[in-house]
Design a protein around this motif. Structure first.
Motif, PDB file in Angstrom:
ATOM      1  N   ALA A  68       0.938  -0.709   0.000  1.00  0.00           N
ATOM      2  CA  ALA A  68      -0.244   0.028  -0.177  1.00  0.00           C
ATOM      3  C   ALA A  68       0.889   1.693  -0.081  1.00  0.00           C
ATOM      4  CB  ALA A  68      -0.604  -0.422   1.123  1.00  0.00           C
ATOM      5  N   SER A  69       0.569   2.532  -0.459  1.00  0.00           N
ATOM      6  CA  SER A  69       1.358   3.770  -0.433  1.00  0.00           C
ATOM      7  C   SER A  69       0.146   4.292   0.257  1.00  0.00           C
ATOM      8  CB  SER A  69       1.057   4.475  -1.419  1.00  0.00           C
ATOM      9  OG  SER A  69       0.046   4.101  -1.841  1.00  0.00           O
ATOM     10  N   VAL A  70       0.795   5.165   1.330  1.00  0.00           N
ATOM     11  CA  VAL A  70       0.863   6.005   2.512  1.00  0.00           C
ATOM     12  C   VAL A  70      -0.764   7.052   2.249  1.00  0.00           C
ATOM     13  CG1 VAL A  70       1.104   7.469   4.107  1.00  0.00           C
ATOM     14  CG2 VAL A  70       2.522   5.530   3.845  1.00  0.00           C
ATOM     15  N   ASP A  71      -0.708   7.987   0.765  1.00  0.00           N
ATOM     16  CA  ASP A  71      -1.174   8.389   0.443  1.00  0.00           C
ATOM     17  C   ASP A  71      -2.561   7.727   0.658  1.00  0.00           C
ATOM     18  OD1 ASP A  71       0.012   7.680  -1.401  1.00  0.00           O
ATOM     19  OD2 ASP A  71      -0.350   9.784  -2.791  1.00  0.00           O
ATOM     20  N   TYR A  72      -3.072   6.708  -0.135  1.00  0.00           N
ATOM     21  CA  TYR A  72      -4.557   6.490  -0.282  1.00  0.00           C
ATOM     22  C   TYR A  72      -4.550   5.396   0.427  1.00  0.00           C
ATOM     23  CZ  TYR A  72      -3.602   6.828  -5.729  1.00  0.00           C
ATOM     24  OH  TYR A  72      -3.892   7.409  -6.437  1.00  0.00           O
ATOM     25  N   LEU A  73      -4.177   5.668   1.848  1.00  0.00           N
ATOM     26  CA  LEU A  73      -4.784   4.771   3.153  1.00  0.00           C
ATOM     27  C   LEU A  73      -5.869   5.473   3.395  1.00  0.00           C
ATOM     28  CD1 LEU A  73      -1.715   3.361   4.958  1.00  0.00           C
ATOM     29  CD2 LEU A  73      -3.764   1.735   3.645  1.00  0.00           C
ATOM     30  N   ASP A  74      -6.505   5.192   3.811  1.00  0.00           N
ATOM     31  CA  ASP A  74      -7.568   5.756   4.938  1.00  0.00           C
ATOM     32  C   ASP A  74      -7.731   6.180   6.176  1.00  0.00           C
ATOM     33  OD1 ASP A  74      -9.301   4.044   7.038  1.00  0.00           O
ATOM     34  OD2 ASP A  74      -7.956   2.741   5.096  1.00  0.00           O
ATOM     35  N   GLU A  75      -8.195   8.086   6.596  1.00  0.00           N
ATOM     36  CA  GLU A  75      -7.730   7.371   7.772  1.00  0.00           C
ATOM     37  C   GLU A  75      -7.669   7.006   9.294  1.00  0.00           C
ATOM     38  OE1 GLU A  75     -10.065   9.376   5.892  1.00  0.00           O
ATOM     39  OE2 GLU A  75     -11.688  10.022   7.256  1.00  0.00           O
ATOM     40  N   GLY A  76      -8.587   5.981   9.101  1.00  0.00           N
ATOM     41  CA  GLY A  76      -9.051   5.239  10.659  1.00  0.00           C
ATOM     42  C   GLY A  76      -7.808   3.974  10.561  1.00  0.00           C
ATOM     43  N   THR A  77      -7.068   3.502   8.978  1.00  0.00           N
ATOM     44  CA  THR A  77      -6.208   2.526   9.361  1.00  0.00           C
ATOM     45  C   THR A  77      -5.009   3.177   9.462  1.00  0.00           C
ATOM     46  OG1 THR A  77      -7.014   1.313   7.553  1.00  0.00           O
ATOM     47  CG2 THR A  77      -5.112   1.254   7.291  1.00  0.00           C
ATOM     48  N   LEU A  78      -4.432   4.163   9.160  1.00  0.00           N
ATOM     49  CA  LEU A  78      -3.756   5.757   8.867  1.00  0.00           C
ATOM     50  C   LEU A  78      -3.569   5.817  10.872  1.00  0.00           C
ATOM     51  CD1 LEU A  78      -1.626   6.350   6.740  1.00  0.00           C
ATOM     52  CD2 LEU A  78      -2.323   8.544   6.594  1.00  0.00           C
ATOM     53  N   GLY A  79      -4.544   5.627  10.995  1.00  0.00           N
ATOM     54  CA  GLY A  79      -4.465   6.423  12.757  1.00  0.00           C
ATOM     55  C   GLY A  79      -3.771   4.903  13.649  1.00  0.00           C
ATOM     56  N   LEU A  80      -4.343   3.913  13.101  1.00  0.00           N
ATOM     57  CA  LEU A  80      -4.137   2.754  13.838  1.00  0.00           C
ATOM     58  C   LEU A  80      -2.722   1.819  13.426  1.00  0.00           C
ATOM     59  CD1 LEU A  80      -6.693   0.089  13.357  1.00  0.00           C
ATOM     60  CD2 LEU A  80      -6.268   1.334  15.950  1.00  0.00           C
ATOM     61  N   ALA A  81      -1.869   2.371  12.265  1.00  0.00           N
ATOM     62  CA  ALA A  81      -0.783   1.741  12.098  1.00  0.00           C
ATOM     63  C   ALA A  81       0.735   2.981  12.913  1.00  0.00           C
ATOM     64  CB  ALA A  81      -0.543   2.188  10.158  1.00  0.00           C
ATOM     65  N   LEU A  82      -0.838   3.778  13.018  1.00  0.00           N
ATOM     66  CA  LEU A  82      -0.055   5.462  13.647  1.00  0.00           C
ATOM     67  C   LEU A  82       0.501   4.759  15.186  1.00  0.00           C
ATOM     68  CD1 LEU A  82      -0.066   9.184  12.460  1.00  0.00           C
ATOM     69  CD2 LEU A  82       2.257   7.749  12.787  1.00  0.00           C
ATOM     70  N   LEU A  83      -0.771   4.755  15.534  1.00  0.00           N
ATOM     71  CA  LEU A  83      -0.867   4.140  17.358  1.00  0.00           C
ATOM     72  C   LEU A  83       0.266   2.650  17.307  1.00  0.00           C
ATOM     73  CD1 LEU A  83      -2.654   4.535  19.606  1.00  0.00           C
ATOM     74  CD2 LEU A  83      -4.143   2.860  19.544  1.00  0.00           C
TER      75      LEU A  83
END
Lengths: 206, 206
Positions: free
Chosen positions: B186-201
């Motif tokens: 996956a590329s970061v700019d196509y991820l939804d904010e929910g997934t991105l939030g969990l990936a950061l957490l």
């Protein structure tokens, strides 16, 4: 993962169907195994189709088999259809598409494909002999033959073959082909130049 | 257009399969009728599946039926698999997806769905009772239960249900769930904010 043989066999057979791949075959198999009555109904429908369906001896359409005599389809036996008009198509699916419109009231002849050097389909693979015999022995002489083959190179080559056959076997018959032009609902700027050129060439007076 | 009954029946059964509509059912039916040996093989595969396949009495996976005793799948009978690890999934398709990776060497439990008010699936429709009994009577005590349910609201609700069941029936077992984060490729700019939030957490130290 090892799978039960019956499952592997079902998946293999389903994945061979046109439009289904390994993943959609999995989905179909699981939905059938989850609903045994659907599985049984599909198995019965297949067996029935195998036992009861064949190709019309006259036109090649799908027809119910007839133990007592030749297999003839509903279109060939329908007395309301005009035997003097014959529409030549590639496949049974083409009959279904034309019948959906309900414009054509004549009879059909299914060639079983088009001549294609690339796919190794020669004129001998098509039902041209049956067509010739049908034209020569028709109770009602055929007055018009409509060539409803694809607008591809192969379709046009086959149209020429069928046209010369019709000239020989039924010299009285007029030959025609489906009009080429804009599909209903199309917008001009999305049409390819070939279609646009033909639509201009065959423009119709208002 | 009138169609032979056997054809109409076949089209109807095919169009009911998931992923197939009336047009693709036509295509499949015509391809089967054009190749009678394919039609016969599919009919045989369906009958065989109907006669030989069932659900594993222990985990719910598809299994070959056993006239002599309880129906057990290849995963439940494989002695090399670790009975102390149990992965809870929604459907059999999830087992197939997990087995493709080959990472997991334990056993599975198929719930048969997730609790969903909208689709009218209540906890009683899932195999929770079987799971509780399985945990209580396991020959090898289960040490870890992995909840591999969907990352949807329904999946998470069901995870909570299963978690409290595991606490009751197998208090020794550790509970875990599939990691949430970026899919491979996956590329970061196509991820939804929910997934991105969990990936950061749940970021991991290099």
């Amino acid at each position: 993962m090892a799978q039960p043989i019956a499952l592997a066999g079902l998946l293999k057979q389903l994945a061979r169907l046109p439009g289904l791949g390994p993943r959609s075959a999995q989905r179909v198999a699981l939905s059938l195994l989850a609903a045994p009555e659907k599985l049984a109904e599909l198995a019965t429908a297949l067996q029935r189709a195998q036992a009861e369906l064949g190709n019309c001896n006259q036109c090649g359409n799908i027809a119910a088999r007839n133990a007592a005599g030749p297999c003839l389809c509903e279109l060939c036996t329908d007395p309301r259809r005009d035997g003097s008009m014959l529409c030549v198509v590639e496949t049974v699916a083409d009959i279904w598409a034309l019948e959906k419109g309900g414009e054509f009231k004549g009879r059909y002849h299914v060639l079983g494909g088009v001549v294609s050097a690339l796919q190794g389909v020669s004129p001998d693979d098509l039902s041209l002999g049956q067509l010739e015999q049908r034209l020569r022995t028709a109770a009602v002489p055929v007055q018009e033959v409509i060539l409803a083959l694809g607008a591809s190179l192969e379709g046009q080559t086959t149209s020429h073959l069928v046209a010369s056959l019709v000239h020989r076997a039924a010299p009285q018959a007029v030959l025609s082909t489906l009009a080429k032009g804009m599909p209903v609902g199309a917008s001009v700027d999305y049409l390819d130049e070939g279609t646009l050129g033909l639509a201009l060439l065959h423009r119709q007076r208002l």
